[in-house]
Design an enzyme around this catalytic site. Structure first.
Site, PDB file in Angstrom:
ATOM      1  N   HIS A 205      -4.553  -4.307  -2.594  1.00 17.54           N
ATOM      2  CA  HIS A 205      -3.873  -3.405  -2.408  1.00 17.54           C
ATOM      3  C   HIS A 205      -4.163  -2.026  -3.509  1.00 17.54           C
ATOM      4  CE1 HIS A 205      -1.005  -4.610  -5.301  1.00 17.54           C
ATOM      5  NE2 HIS A 205      -0.518  -3.365  -5.218  1.00 17.54           N
TER       6      HIS A 205
HETATM    7  C1  UD1 Z   1       3.454   0.607  -4.556  1.00 14.12           C
HETATM    8  C2  UD1 Z   1       3.244   0.504  -6.175  1.00 14.12           C
HETATM    9  C3  UD1 Z   1       2.319  -0.577  -6.754  1.00 14.12           C
HETATM   10  C4  UD1 Z   1       2.896  -1.957  -6.107  1.00 14.12           C
HETATM   11  C5  UD1 Z   1       2.712  -1.883  -4.678  1.00 14.12           C
HETATM   12  C6  UD1 Z   1       3.101  -3.011  -4.049  1.00 14.12           C
HETATM   13  C7  UD1 Z   1       3.451   2.871  -7.385  1.00 14.12           C
HETATM   14  C8  UD1 Z   1       2.366   3.921  -8.052  1.00 14.12           C
HETATM   15  N1  UD1 Z   1       2.644   1.864  -6.929  1.00 14.12           N
HETATM   16  O1  UD1 Z   1       1.901   0.911  -4.301  1.00 14.12           O
HETATM   17  O2  UD1 Z   1       2.265  -0.624  -8.206  1.00 14.12           O
HETATM   18  O3  UD1 Z   1       2.079  -2.871  -6.526  1.00 14.12           O
HETATM   19  O4  UD1 Z   1       3.592  -0.714  -4.221  1.00 14.12           O
HETATM   20  O5  UD1 Z   1       3.419  -2.913  -2.563  1.00 14.12           O
HETATM   21  O6  UD1 Z   1       4.449   3.050  -7.130  1.00 14.12           O
HETATM   22  N2  UD1 Z   1       3.839   1.935   3.504  1.00 14.12           N
HETATM   23  C9  UD1 Z   1       4.425   1.394   4.653  1.00 14.12           C
HETATM   24  N3  UD1 Z   1       5.492   0.869   4.655  1.00 14.12           N
HETATM   25  C10 UD1 Z   1       6.341   0.864   3.470  1.00 14.12           C
HETATM   26  C11 UD1 Z   1       5.824   1.229   2.420  1.00 14.12           C
HETATM   27  C12 UD1 Z   1       4.604   1.807   2.191  1.00 14.12           C
HETATM   28  O7  UD1 Z   1       3.642   1.368   5.784  1.00 14.12           O
HETATM   29  O8  UD1 Z   1       7.429   0.068   3.450  1.00 14.12           O
HETATM   30  C13 UD1 Z   1       2.681   2.739   3.412  1.00 14.12           C
HETATM   31  C14 UD1 Z   1       2.971   4.042   3.088  1.00 14.12           C
HETATM   32  O9  UD1 Z   1       2.923   4.713   3.946  1.00 14.12           O
HETATM   33  C15 UD1 Z   1       1.378   4.231   2.277  1.00 14.12           C
HETATM   34  C16 UD1 Z   1       1.203   2.912   1.665  1.00 14.12           C
HETATM   35  O10 UD1 Z   1       1.656   2.077   2.401  1.00 14.12           O
HETATM   36  O11 UD1 Z   1       0.481   4.869   3.173  1.00 14.12           O
HETATM   37  C17 UD1 Z   1       1.128   2.903   0.265  1.00 14.12           C
HETATM   38  O12 UD1 Z   1       2.492   3.025  -0.080  1.00 14.12           O
HETATM   39  P1  UD1 Z   1       3.091   3.530  -1.684  1.00 14.12           P
HETATM   40  O13 UD1 Z   1       4.381   3.214  -1.700  1.00 14.12           O
HETATM   41  O14 UD1 Z   1       2.551   4.860  -1.958  1.00 14.12           O
HETATM   42  O15 UD1 Z   1       2.102   2.735  -2.800  1.00 14.12           O
HETATM   43  P2  UD1 Z   1       1.637   1.164  -2.773  1.00 14.12           P
HETATM   44  O16 UD1 Z   1       0.217   1.323  -2.599  1.00 14.12           O
HETATM   45  O17 UD1 Z   1       2.504   0.360  -1.808  1.00 14.12           O
END
Ligand code: UD1
Length: 357
Positions: A205
């Site tokens: 990821h």
């Molecule tokens: C975040 C953390 C990362 C951690 C990871 C674990 C930061 C900078 N990054 O990255 O350190 O390793 O979480 O998962 O804080 N999304 C969903 N459902 C959710 C949450 C997110 O669909 O419950 C989608 C969002 O819409 C987005 C993507 O997942 O498109 C990424 O989510 P985001 O919280 O921006 O960062 P992560 O890549 O998950």
């Protein structure tokens, strides 16, 4: 003593669980829990709260997704009134996600003691968003709790006073050890038709891997070879799920018949899956630590790690994203050519109690 603990994203939940429990058991301690809502859906958040017995958050800020600036700013704007209302003696943040630095900044600007759990880890790679969060959070924290000696050394090098730094072990491992027996009851292997030690687990990821089609493609080159040998179970992160079609990689992935994508797994199923795997391939930080305690071979497809002890004494091989190196590491696992891994000091299930004390 009133402590607001903050959890935002999936890797925070297994760290907060033992801390809330230890605080609840500490006389005179009044713990409050704030969920920022950075991760918000059933499989990335709610399931973890239920399985790990984390109390319902006292406040949920409901922030959701957004760019880094938007996410960080929204957490700050929503967290400040919570701190003003509850007037805690301390705010505790864990890990390195955007919620960690956002809430940390709010706390110190209001003159509240800031506690950072999992302090001092450094990948020395400032293109990694988490590295910026780690550096900044540590620079403003009053009490810094470290999981491994490298964290202590990094903080000293950066000029943090000795009396603020405590080597206490790893709260995520507290959760793992506590849930090991329960996870063993998981039916996930049967449901997927798997036998222990006859499959691989894959997680991916990191933006540096999955937001870049050239690098993602190189990882697929290696995975193509591995899946000819044994099934690869791939609980897929939402970011990665969106990127596969967006980068034109959907056909390649679909053609790999033994690469089996499943929804993000809950804590107990994922623990069972990793504990019984022959090998884990990942770009996660936490999974490097979990495989270390489980003594399951881990191949980390990153150029650096902020958790060097997992490679120095544990079962982790840090190999980067070159398919040749990934496959060499895989061969060492297949040939049984790895040394017997050791458990890092203080990864004994009692880190949260030490912190509470
Ligand atoms: C975040 C953390 C990362 C951690 C990871 C674990 C930061 C900078 N990054 O990255 O350190 O390793 O979480 O998962 O804080 N999304 C969903 N459902 C959710 C949450 C997110 O669909 O419950 C989608 C969002 O819409 C987005 C993507 O997942 O498109 C990424 O989510 P985001 O919280 O921006 O960062 P992560 O890549 O998950």
């Amino acid at each position: 003593m009133k402590i607001i603990s903050v959890a935002g994203a999936r890797p925070n939940f297994m760290k907060i669980a033992p801390l809330m429990e230890a605080f609840r058991k500490t006389p005179g301690c009044q713990p409050l829990l704030v969920h920022t809502g950075q991760h918000y859906d059933e499989r990335m958040s709610d399931l973890f709260f239920r399985q790990l017995g984390i109390p319902q958050p006292d406040v949920n800020l409901g922030i959701g997704s957004g760019s880094h600036a938007v996410q960080t700013a929204e957490v700050m704007k929503s967290f400040e009134p919570v701190v003003l209302e509850h007037k805690p003696d301390a705010v505790l943040v864990v890990g390195d996600v955007n919620s960690t630095i956002a809430c940390g900044l709010v706390a110190v600007k209001l003159g509240i003691t800031l506690v950072h759990v999992e302090a001092g880890l450094r990948s020395n790679d400032r293109t990694m968003p988490e590295e910026i969060n780690r550096l900044l959070t540590d620079a403003i924290s009053d009490l810094l709790f470290c999981t491994e000696q490298s964290g202590v050394d990094n903080l000293r090098r950066e000029g943090v006073a000795d009396e603020k730094i405590f080597l206490v072990g790893n709260v995520m491992i507290d959760t793992l050890l506590k849930n090991r027996a329960k996870a063993d009851q998981s039916k996930i292997l049967g449901d997927l038709g798997l036998q222990p030690r006859s499959y691989a687990v894959l997680t991916l990821h990191r933006p540096s891997n999955v937001d870049n089609p050239a690098i993602f493609g190189r990882l697929l080159d290696a995975l193509e070879v591995v899946q000819r040998d044994l099934p690869i179970i791939f609980p897929i992160h939402p970011r990665t799920r969106k990127n596969i079609p967006a980068m034109g990689l959907a056909d390649r992935v679909a053609a790999m018949k033994n690469l089996r994508m499943i929804d993000p797994a809950g804590y107990l199923d994922f623990l069972k899956l990793t504990a019984d795997a022959k090998v884990v391939l990942t770009d996660s930080g936490g999974i490097q630590e979990e495989t270390t305690i489980l003594k399951v071979p881990c191949i980390t497809m990153r150029e650096n790690t902020e958790r060097p002890i997992t490679a120095e004494v544990g079962s982790n091989q840090l190999v980067g994203t070159d398919p040749k190196k990934i496959l060499e590491a895989y061969r060492r696992v297949a040939d049984g050519a790895l040394r017997e891994p050791q458990i890092p000091p203080l990864w004994d299930g009692h880190a949260a109690e030490r912190i509470a004390e």
